[in-house]
Design a protein around this motif. Structure first.
Motif, PDB file in Angstrom:
ATOM      1  N   VAL A   1       0.842  -1.204   0.000  1.00  0.00           N
ATOM      2  CA  VAL A   1       0.000   0.000   0.000  1.00  0.00           C
ATOM      3  C   VAL A   1       0.876   1.252   0.000  1.00  0.00           C
ATOM      4  CG1 VAL A   1      -1.759   1.311   1.257  1.00  0.00           C
ATOM      5  CG2 VAL A   1      -1.927  -1.184   1.106  1.00  0.00           C
ATOM      6  N   LEU A   2       1.948   1.248   0.800  1.00  0.00           N
ATOM      7  CA  LEU A   2       2.865   2.392   0.790  1.00  0.00           C
ATOM      8  C   LEU A   2       3.427   2.627  -0.606  1.00  0.00           C
ATOM      9  CD1 LEU A   2       4.795   1.735   4.116  1.00  0.00           C
ATOM     10  CD2 LEU A   2       3.157   3.573   3.688  1.00  0.00           C
ATOM     11  N   ALA A   3       3.827   1.552  -1.284  1.00  0.00           N
ATOM     12  CA  ALA A   3       4.380   1.675  -2.630  1.00  0.00           C
ATOM     13  C   ALA A   3       3.309   2.119  -3.625  1.00  0.00           C
ATOM     14  CB  ALA A   3       5.001   0.350  -3.073  1.00  0.00           C
ATOM     15  N   LEU A   4       2.114   1.591  -3.475  1.00  0.00           N
ATOM     16  CA  LEU A   4       1.021   1.935  -4.379  1.00  0.00           C
ATOM     17  C   LEU A   4       0.695   3.425  -4.318  1.00  0.00           C
ATOM     18  CD1 LEU A   4      -1.235   0.917  -6.296  1.00  0.00           C
ATOM     19  CD2 LEU A   4      -2.648   0.621  -4.261  1.00  0.00           C
ATOM     20  N   TYR A   5       0.766   4.006  -3.129  1.00  0.00           N
ATOM     21  CA  TYR A   5       0.423   5.417  -2.948  1.00  0.00           C
ATOM     22  C   TYR A   5       1.631   6.344  -3.058  1.00  0.00           C
ATOM     23  CZ  TYR A   5      -4.405   4.448  -1.958  1.00  0.00           C
ATOM     24  OH  TYR A   5      -5.720   4.071  -2.091  1.00  0.00           O
ATOM     25  N   ALA A   6       2.769   5.808  -3.447  1.00  0.00           N
ATOM     26  CA  ALA A   6       3.971   6.635  -3.588  1.00  0.00           C
ATOM     27  C   ALA A   6       3.882   7.475  -4.851  1.00  0.00           C
ATOM     28  CB  ALA A   6       5.223   5.763  -3.629  1.00  0.00           C
ATOM     29  N   SER A   7       4.366   8.698  -4.740  1.00  0.00           N
ATOM     30  CA  SER A   7       4.473   9.540  -5.928  1.00  0.00           C
ATOM     31  C   SER A   7       5.932   9.508  -6.359  1.00  0.00           C
ATOM     32  CB  SER A   7       4.026  10.965  -5.632  1.00  0.00           C
ATOM     33  OG  SER A   7       4.794  11.522  -4.595  1.00  0.00           O
ATOM     34  N   TRP A   8       6.155   9.306  -7.625  1.00  0.00           N
ATOM     35  CA  TRP A   8       7.503   9.207  -8.150  1.00  0.00           C
ATOM     36  C   TRP A   8       7.839  10.511  -8.830  1.00  0.00           C
ATOM     37  CZ3 TRP A   8      10.116   5.338  -6.088  1.00  0.00           C
ATOM     38  CH2 TRP A   8       9.354   4.360  -5.455  1.00  0.00           C
ATOM     39  N   GLU A   9       8.859  10.561  -9.619  1.00  0.00           N
ATOM     40  CA  GLU A   9       9.275  11.821 -10.218  1.00  0.00           C
ATOM     41  C   GLU A   9       8.141  12.429 -11.037  1.00  0.00           C
ATOM     42  OE1 GLU A   9      12.793  11.011 -12.424  1.00  0.00           O
ATOM     43  OE2 GLU A   9      14.054  11.140 -10.651  1.00  0.00           O
ATOM     44  N   VAL A  10       7.911  13.703 -10.799  1.00  0.00           N
ATOM     45  CA  VAL A  10       6.898  14.431 -11.542  1.00  0.00           C
ATOM     46  C   VAL A  10       7.625  15.430 -12.429  1.00  0.00           C
ATOM     47  CG1 VAL A  10       4.924  15.963 -11.356  1.00  0.00           C
ATOM     48  CG2 VAL A  10       5.244  14.138  -9.679  1.00  0.00           C
ATOM     49  N   VAL A  11       7.335  15.368 -13.709  1.00  0.00           N
ATOM     50  CA  VAL A  11       8.015  16.209 -14.692  1.00  0.00           C
ATOM     51  C   VAL A  11       7.031  17.247 -15.215  1.00  0.00           C
ATOM     52  CG1 VAL A  11       9.273  16.194 -16.875  1.00  0.00           C
ATOM     53  CG2 VAL A  11       9.481  14.256 -15.306  1.00  0.00           C
TER      54      VAL A  11
END
Length: 150
Positions: free
Chosen positions: A45-55
């Motif tokens: 769940v933590l990984a699912l809700y993670a935001s990654w690089e936003v360009v």
């Protein structure tokens, strides 16, 4: 943000890689199978809700990745676990260095009144997903070949 990343760790690069780091962590392998399954459920769940690089439109990175902020309600609903069990597993992930706390969550009743109204609602805690920075051991078919030039 950098202060939230434990020594000897770096920000996780991918969701799948971080979940694999959790599953393969030596301290995880020492846990009972049922505990491993619960920790893994929280990690997913933590990984699912993670935001990654936003360009942005110009191709510039405007926000660093590997930051996650699911609420308690989301964690409990997605995992089927109690709040106290989730809290224990979040604490364990922090203890072994796989999760860094960027900011504590707040509730409207306990948040600073000067920054907003009591109707503002709750804020989820913010975590950063971390991975060990050291090289990992790799199983080799012929140990005598380790270090040999090929």
């Amino acid at each position: 943000m950098r202060r939230a990343i434990p020594a000897g760790h770096v920000r996780a690069r991918t969701q799948a890689g971080w979940v694999e780091d959790v599953a393969q962590h030596p301290a995880m392998l020492e846990r009972r199978a049922d505990t491993q399954a619960r920790i893994w459920a929280v990690a997913r769940v933590l990984a699912l809700y993670a935001s990654w690089e936003v360009v942005d439109a110009d191709g510039r990175i405007v926000r660093d990745g590997a930051v996650t902020r699911p609420t308690w309600a989301v964690l409990m609903r997605q995992t089927g676990l109690s709040r106290s069990t989730i809290a224990a597993h979040l604490a364990w992930l922090q203890k072994v260095g796989l999760l860094g706390l960027v900011a504590h969550g707040t509730t409207a009743a306990l948040g600073p009144a000067i920054l907003g109204s009591p109707q503002a609602g709750n804020e989820a805690a913010v975590y950063v997903l971390c991975a060990p920075a050291r090289l990992r051991l790799v199983a080799v078919a012929h140990p005598e070949d380790v270090g040999a030039e090929h």
